[in-house]
Motif scaffolding. Structure first.
Motif, PDB file in Angstrom:
ATOM      1  N   ASP A   1      15.775  13.686 -10.895  1.00  0.00           N
ATOM      2  CA  ASP A   1      16.396  13.206  -9.650  1.00  0.00           C
ATOM      3  C   ASP A   1      15.324  12.820  -8.631  1.00  0.00           C
ATOM      4  N   LYS A   2      14.310  13.672  -8.520  1.00  0.00           N
ATOM      5  CA  LYS A   2      13.191  13.407  -7.606  1.00  0.00           C
ATOM      6  C   LYS A   2      12.439  12.141  -8.022  1.00  0.00           C
ATOM      7  N   ILE A   3      12.225  11.990  -9.326  1.00  0.00           N
ATOM      8  CA  ILE A   3      11.498  10.825  -9.838  1.00  0.00           C
ATOM      9  C   ILE A   3      12.259   9.537  -9.522  1.00  0.00           C
ATOM     10  N   VAL A   4      13.568   9.540  -9.763  1.00  0.00           N
ATOM     11  CA  VAL A   4      14.387   8.359  -9.470  1.00  0.00           C
ATOM     12  C   VAL A   4      14.316   8.030  -7.978  1.00  0.00           C
ATOM     13  N   ASP A   5      14.452   9.058  -7.128  1.00  0.00           N
ATOM     14  CA  ASP A   5      14.413   8.840  -5.669  1.00  0.00           C
ATOM     15  C   ASP A   5      13.091   8.213  -5.228  1.00  0.00           C
ATOM     16  N   GLU A   6      11.991   8.745  -5.732  1.00  0.00           N
ATOM     17  CA  GLU A   6      10.672   8.256  -5.320  1.00  0.00           C
ATOM     18  C   GLU A   6      10.421   6.828  -5.811  1.00  0.00           C
ATOM     19  N   LEU A   7      10.857   6.527  -7.022  1.00  0.00           N
ATOM     20  CA  LEU A   7      10.684   5.165  -7.531  1.00  0.00           C
ATOM     21  C   LEU A   7      11.564   4.179  -6.763  1.00  0.00           C
ATOM     22  N   GLU A   8      12.743   4.613  -6.351  1.00  0.00           N
ATOM     23  CA  GLU A   8      13.595   3.757  -5.513  1.00  0.00           C
ATOM     24  C   GLU A   8      12.917   3.458  -4.178  1.00  0.00           C
ATOM     25  N   LYS A   9      12.269   4.470  -3.608  1.00  0.00           N
ATOM     26  CA  LYS A   9      11.526   4.268  -2.349  1.00  0.00           C
ATOM     27  C   LYS A   9      10.381   3.284  -2.548  1.00  0.00           C
ATOM     28  N   ALA A  10       9.615   3.476  -3.630  1.00  0.00           N
ATOM     29  CA  ALA A  10       8.472   2.601  -3.909  1.00  0.00           C
ATOM     30  C   ALA A  10       8.926   1.157  -4.095  1.00  0.00           C
ATOM     31  N   LEU A  11      10.030   0.977  -4.790  1.00  0.00           N
ATOM     32  CA  LEU A  11      10.556  -0.375  -5.007  1.00  0.00           C
ATOM     33  C   LEU A  11      11.044  -0.992  -3.703  1.00  0.00           C
ATOM     34  N   LYS A  12      11.735  -0.207  -2.896  1.00  0.00           N
ATOM     35  CA  LYS A  12      12.247  -0.703  -1.611  1.00  0.00           C
ATOM     36  C   LYS A  12      11.105  -1.176  -0.713  1.00  0.00           C
ATOM     37  N   LEU A  13      10.024  -0.401  -0.657  1.00  0.00           N
ATOM     38  CA  LEU A  13       8.867  -0.773   0.162  1.00  0.00           C
ATOM     39  C   LEU A  13       8.208  -2.043  -0.370  1.00  0.00           C
ATOM     40  N   GLN A  14       8.163  -2.178  -1.691  1.00  0.00           N
ATOM     41  CA  GLN A  14       7.577  -3.378  -2.287  1.00  0.00           C
ATOM     42  C   GLN A  14       8.420  -4.605  -1.964  1.00  0.00           C
ATOM     43  N   VAL A  15       9.735  -4.478  -2.060  1.00  0.00           N
ATOM     44  CA  VAL A  15      10.630  -5.601  -1.742  1.00  0.00           C
ATOM     45  C   VAL A  15      10.476  -5.995  -0.273  1.00  0.00           C
ATOM     46  N   GLN A  16      10.379  -4.998   0.622  1.00  0.00           N
ATOM     47  CA  GLN A  16      10.191  -5.286   2.051  1.00  0.00           C
ATOM     48  C   GLN A  16       8.910  -6.068   2.279  1.00  0.00           C
TER      49      GLN A  16
ATOM     50  N   THR B   1       0.834  -1.209   0.000  1.00  0.00           N
ATOM     51  CA  THR B   1       0.000   0.000   0.000  1.00  0.00           C
ATOM     52  C   THR B   1       0.863   1.253   0.000  1.00  0.00           C
ATOM     53  N   ARG B   2       1.934   1.241   0.782  1.00  0.00           N
ATOM     54  CA  ARG B   2       2.807   2.420   0.858  1.00  0.00           C
ATOM     55  C   ARG B   2       3.553   2.635  -0.461  1.00  0.00           C
ATOM     56  N   SER B   3       3.964   1.544  -1.079  1.00  0.00           N
ATOM     57  CA  SER B   3       4.627   1.623  -2.384  1.00  0.00           C
ATOM     58  C   SER B   3       3.686   2.232  -3.422  1.00  0.00           C
ATOM     59  N   LEU B   4       2.456   1.739  -3.420  1.00  0.00           N
ATOM     60  CA  LEU B   4       1.456   2.234  -4.372  1.00  0.00           C
ATOM     61  C   LEU B   4       1.175   3.711  -4.158  1.00  0.00           C
TER      62      LEU B   4
END
Length: 316
Positions: free
Chosen positions: A292-307, A267-270
């Protein structure tokens, strides 16, 4: 760009026509993998230094007598780029009225073919998005280059996927080089690009900036989330950008995502993903995020999904 100038500067990339003909079995119909604005693309196996490498050969369709400028633009731009998420140029052929661009082969084809593929999981979709974002960041800000590149043709057909589902950005035929300190300046331009991806500010300003690419990328982000194309000719909601805006302005998210992947999502990733994609398709260029902002946010979304997936695996 004149072909004589290009031939001199890019002569190290020239490939004999005979080699390309052999690699594609004389441009056999069985080897056709797609049709682009310049002509047909063929898969093949090219012999280089004793080894065979898989290639894609884009053969310029000369029937209309057009495409020369786009041909040299694509070669010129790709010859200066080197990034894991951008297709690599192997060479080109300019011989006997044949013009062919040879690049690395993307085994899975275009992203467009897989938007509704239920086997393309949410984590993989996030990885593809992040790959494209990193490619665009490289176009705009790469160290050691005095200029950035505005792509102008970002869509789910110019994003290719290799055998590992890694994104490879292609389709540089109408791209523009711009000095780094002028990347925010408007470049006057004819309206260009596929329906459904075009920056709405173009109609007001009659030109593009790199923020026009970001609008198009935002549409792609929603294509990946919704499992549908940016434009459906006979659909009730023809334009995807308008469709998602209507729902998101009412704070309704669960009607826009692709049902086949809904149960996989953190849910947080989404939430991060949707907020980012929505900001990319802001009608006002100034309010769209930078890469730069877009890359950072997508990295966060991916990290949360992996978790989330790790926790699910742990307790299953």
């Amino acid at each position: 760009m004149a072909s004589t100038t290009s031939n001199t500067k890019l002569s190290h990339l020239q490939i004999p026509l005979e080699d390309v003909v052999k690699a594609t079995n004389n441009f056999h119909d069985d080897n056709i993998i797609g049709r682009g604005g310049l002509g047909l693309a063929y898969k093949g196996k090219l012999q280089r230094s004793g080894n065979f490498i898989k290639i894609s050969a884009l053969r310029l369709d000369r029937k209309q007598g057009e495409g020369e400028v786009e041909f040299w633009t694509e070669i010129s731009v790709l010859s200066d780029l080197n990034h894991t998420n951008i297709v690599s140029i192997i060479g080109f052929c300019d011989e006997k009225d044949e013009k062919v661009i040879v690049t690395t082969y993307a085994a899975k084809g275009s992203l467009k073919k897989h938007l509704r593929n239920p086997n393309l999981k949410w984590k993989q979709r996030l990885q593809i998005c992040l790959g494209v974002a990193r490619a665009l960041s490289n176009l705009y800000y790469e160290d050691g280059r005095s200029y950035g590149v505005i792509h102008r043709n970002i869509n789910s057909s110019t994003i290719l996927l290799d055998e590992n589902w890694e994104a490879k950005l292609s389709g540089f035929k109408i791209s523009i080089k711009q000095l780094l300190n002028r990347m925010d300046r408007v470049i006057l331009s004819e309206p260009i690009g596929l329906k459904g991806y075009m920056d709405p500010e173009f109609l007001k300003i009659k030109g593009v900036t790199h923020k026009s690419d970001i609008y198009s990328f935002g549409v792609v982000l929603f294509e990946i989330l919704c499992g549908r194309s940016a434009y459906i000719q006979n659909g009730a909601d023809r334009f995807l950008s308008k469709f998602v805006k209507n729902f998101l302005e009412e704070r309704i998210v669960n009607h826009i995502d692709f049902p086949d992947i809904r149960s996989q999502m953190s849910t947080r990733s989404l939430r991060i993903y949707v907020k980012l994609a929505y900001s990319c398709i802001n009608d006002d260029r100034a309010n769209r995020p930078n890469m730069d902002k877009i890359v950072d946010e997508l990295e966060k979304a991916l990290k949360l999904q992996v978790q989330r997936e790790n926790i699910v695996r742990l307790f299953s």
